[in-house]
Write an enzyme that holds these catalytic residues in place. Structure first.
Site, PDB file in Angstrom:
ATOM      1  N   ASP A  72      -3.024  -3.263  -2.531  1.00 38.12           N
ATOM      2  CA  ASP A  72      -4.215  -1.890  -2.517  1.00 38.12           C
ATOM      3  C   ASP A  72      -4.423  -1.259  -3.882  1.00 38.12           C
ATOM      4  OD1 ASP A  72      -5.146   0.804  -0.337  1.00 38.12           O
ATOM      5  OD2 ASP A  72      -6.846  -1.005  -1.542  1.00 38.12           O
ATOM      6  N   ASN A  73      -5.367  -0.662  -4.251  1.00 38.38           N
ATOM      7  CA  ASN A  73      -5.547   0.418  -5.600  1.00 38.38           C
ATOM      8  C   ASN A  73      -4.934  -0.292  -6.764  1.00 38.38           C
ATOM      9  OD1 ASN A  73      -3.930   2.252  -2.412  1.00 38.38           O
ATOM     10  ND2 ASN A  73      -5.802   2.714  -3.131  1.00 38.38           N
ATOM     11  N   LYS A  98       2.409   3.278  -5.678  1.00 43.48           N
ATOM     12  CA  LYS A  98       2.308   2.431  -6.979  1.00 43.48           C
ATOM     13  C   LYS A  98       3.187   1.848  -7.782  1.00 43.48           C
ATOM     14  CE  LYS A  98      -1.039   3.071  -4.055  1.00 43.48           C
ATOM     15  NZ  LYS A  98      -1.253   2.437  -2.656  1.00 43.48           N
ATOM     16  N   ASP A 119       1.027  -1.617   0.105  1.00 40.84           N
ATOM     17  CA  ASP A 119       0.261   0.154   0.328  1.00 40.84           C
ATOM     18  C   ASP A 119       1.231   1.292  -0.097  1.00 40.84           C
ATOM     19  OD1 ASP A 119      -2.330   1.307   1.888  1.00 40.84           O
ATOM     20  OD2 ASP A 119      -2.234   1.275   0.333  1.00 40.84           O
ATOM     21  N   GLU A 129     -11.522   4.191  -0.837  1.00 43.02           N
ATOM     22  CA  GLU A 129     -12.138   3.997   0.677  1.00 43.02           C
ATOM     23  C   GLU A 129     -12.517   5.429   0.462  1.00 43.02           C
ATOM     24  OE1 GLU A 129      -8.797   3.800   0.048  1.00 43.02           O
ATOM     25  OE2 GLU A 129      -7.180   4.885   0.252  1.00 43.02           O
TER      26      GLU A 129
HETATM   27  O1  719 Z   1      -0.875   7.417  -3.166  1.00 43.18           O
HETATM   28  C1  719 Z   1      -0.944   6.890  -2.658  1.00 43.18           C
HETATM   29  N1  719 Z   1      -0.493   5.817  -1.527  1.00 43.18           N
HETATM   30  C2  719 Z   1       0.469   5.737  -1.080  1.00 43.18           C
HETATM   31  C3  719 Z   1       1.293   5.901  -0.099  1.00 43.18           C
HETATM   32  C4  719 Z   1       2.183   5.635   0.822  1.00 43.18           C
HETATM   33  C5  719 Z   1       2.892   5.526   1.908  1.00 43.18           C
HETATM   34  O2  719 Z   1       3.590   4.640   1.953  1.00 43.18           O
HETATM   35  C6  719 Z   1       4.923   5.559   2.311  1.00 43.18           C
HETATM   36  N2  719 Z   1       6.263   4.698   1.339  1.00 43.18           N
HETATM   37  C7  719 Z   1       6.281   5.455   0.113  1.00 43.18           C
HETATM   38  N3  719 Z   1       7.006   4.526  -0.381  1.00 43.18           N
HETATM   39  C8  719 Z   1       7.703   3.932   0.290  1.00 43.18           C
HETATM   40  C9  719 Z   1       8.849   3.603   0.215  1.00 43.18           C
HETATM   41  N4  719 Z   1       9.546   3.086  -0.444  1.00 43.18           N
HETATM   42  C10 719 Z   1       9.717   4.240  -1.515  1.00 43.18           C
HETATM   43  C11 719 Z   1      11.135   4.991  -1.293  1.00 43.18           C
HETATM   44  O3  719 Z   1      12.236   4.586  -1.142  1.00 43.18           O
HETATM   45  N5  719 Z   1       8.890   2.540   1.706  1.00 43.18           N
HETATM   46  C12 719 Z   1       9.062   2.557   2.996  1.00 43.18           C
HETATM   47  N6  719 Z   1       7.491   3.597   2.847  1.00 43.18           N
HETATM   48  C13 719 Z   1       6.841   4.453   1.751  1.00 43.18           C
HETATM   49  C14 719 Z   1       4.664   6.976   2.076  1.00 43.18           C
HETATM   50  O4  719 Z   1       5.658   7.723   3.519  1.00 43.18           O
HETATM   51  C15 719 Z   1       3.165   7.008   2.565  1.00 43.18           C
HETATM   52  O5  719 Z   1       3.383   7.037   3.990  1.00 43.18           O
HETATM   53  C16 719 Z   1      -3.024   6.155  -2.297  1.00 43.18           C
HETATM   54  C17 719 Z   1      -3.846   6.984  -2.920  1.00 43.18           C
HETATM   55  C18 719 Z   1      -5.505   6.976  -3.020  1.00 43.18           C
HETATM   56  C19 719 Z   1      -5.586   8.175  -3.710  1.00 43.18           C
HETATM   57  C20 719 Z   1      -6.944   7.737  -4.512  1.00 43.18           C
HETATM   58  C21 719 Z   1      -7.398   7.959  -5.394  1.00 43.18           C
HETATM   59  C22 719 Z   1      -7.470  10.294  -4.882  1.00 43.18           C
HETATM   60  F1  719 Z   1      -7.928  10.810  -5.834  1.00 43.18           F
HETATM   61  C23 719 Z   1      -6.082  10.554  -4.359  1.00 43.18           C
HETATM   62  C24 719 Z   1      -5.730   9.902  -3.955  1.00 43.18           C
HETATM   63  C25 719 Z   1      -5.797   5.640  -2.557  1.00 43.18           C
HETATM   64  C26 719 Z   1      -4.761   5.193  -2.136  1.00 43.18           C
HETATM   65  O6  719 Z   1      -5.125   4.216  -1.237  1.00 43.18           O
HETATM   66  C27 719 Z   1      -3.631   4.954  -1.161  1.00 43.18           C
HETATM   67  O7  719 Z   1      -3.058   3.245  -0.718  1.00 43.18           O
HETATM   68 MG    MG Z   2      -4.413   2.679  -0.665  1.00 38.54          MG
END
Ligand code: 719
Ligand code: MG
Length: 214
Positions: A169-170, A144, A141, A199
């Site tokens: 997810d997603n 993406k 999650d 969600e």
């Molecule tokens: O973008 C979405 N999720 C991203 C999550 C990021 C979280 O994960 C953390 N993260 C990211 N990369 C890494 C990483 N590795 C990468 C770095 O090396 N290693 C560890 N942690 C990481 C971030 O710090 C955040 O805490 C999303 C959008 C919509 C959405 C739908 C429709 C809309 F209109 C708007 C939004 C709905 C959803 O359910 C969604 O999950």
């Molecule tokens: Mg999600």
């Protein structure tokens, strides 16, 4: 410099939920996201599907990529069997700090390890650091476009075993096209799509469950 949305979400938990009651923590976050501010938690509708897959797998070892505020972390950890343990990777320290407090409010801190850092950096070190042989369950999650590179890394590091269940997810919104194509075409996975909704909205979204065949 006001509060951030994760901090406001945490305050809603502390004001509305009962310490040690994980169901009330989940309900407080869902209430906050429906009536105060939308946030990107897996939510209650997809959360119900997540619950059923976690209950079916009953994992001793579980991994979550992308903790955010810890909502799905609490949903997974509350269903772990005795001795079960969840490692959740989060690279944003502010989100990790909020998640730790949400998880503690739910009384689940003994089953969960919030690891601060990037999944790509941490996955190769999970075995030596946490004595993990392989994962029974993985919830994806985070960003993406990282779903695909991260499961390939999990494969390369030998952290998936015959029967490991991945749940992503997603896969529709925002969408993970390269990941979907890979798990659906690869001979190494048996994949199934669970249709649902983004969600707290009526937009289409869903979860992809993929069993690793080795
Ligand atoms: O973008 C979405 N999720 C991203 C999550 C990021 C979280 O994960 C953390 N993260 C990211 N990369 C890494 C990483 N590795 C990468 C770095 O090396 N290693 C560890 N942690 C990481 C971030 O710090 C955040 O805490 C999303 C959008 C919509 C959405 C739908 C429709 C809309 F209109 C708007 C939004 C709905 C959803 O359910 C969604 O999950
Ligand atoms: Mg999600």
């Amino acid at each position: 410099t006001g509060t951030t949305r994760p901090q406001r979400l945490l305050r809603a938990v502390q004001e509305r939920a009962t310490r040690g009651d994980s169901e009330s923590v989940i309900a407080a976050i869902d209430h906050f996201c429906r009536h105060q501010e939308w946030a990107m938690n897996v939510g209650d509708e997809k959360g119900f599907i997540l619950d059923s897959v976690v209950s079916e797998v009953s994992p001793q070892t579980a991994l979550e990529l992308g903790t955010y505020c810890g909502y799905s972390t609490v949903r997974i950890a509350r269903l772990l069997p005795p001795g079960g343990h969840l490692i959740t990777l989060e690279f944003n320290p502010n989100y990790a700090a909020v998640a730790r407090q949400v998880i503690a409010w739910a009384g689940l801190e003994d089953m969960v390890q919030v690891v601060e850092g990037a999944s790509g950096d941490w996955i190769p070190h999970l075995r030596e650091h946490f004595g993990i042989e392989s994962f029974d369950f993985v919830f994806l999650d985070h960003w993406k476009e990282l779903y695909l590179p991260d499961i390939k890394l999990l494969e390369e590091c030998g952290l998936l075993r015959k029967g490991t269940v991945l749940l992503a997810d997603n896969v529709v919104c925002p969408g993970t096209p390269d990941y979907l194509e890979y798990v659906r075409k690869s001979q190494s996975y048996e994949s199934h799509y669970f249709g649902s909704h983004l969600e707290y909205t009526r937009a289409e979204d869903g979860l992809e469950k993929s069993v690793y065949l080795g």
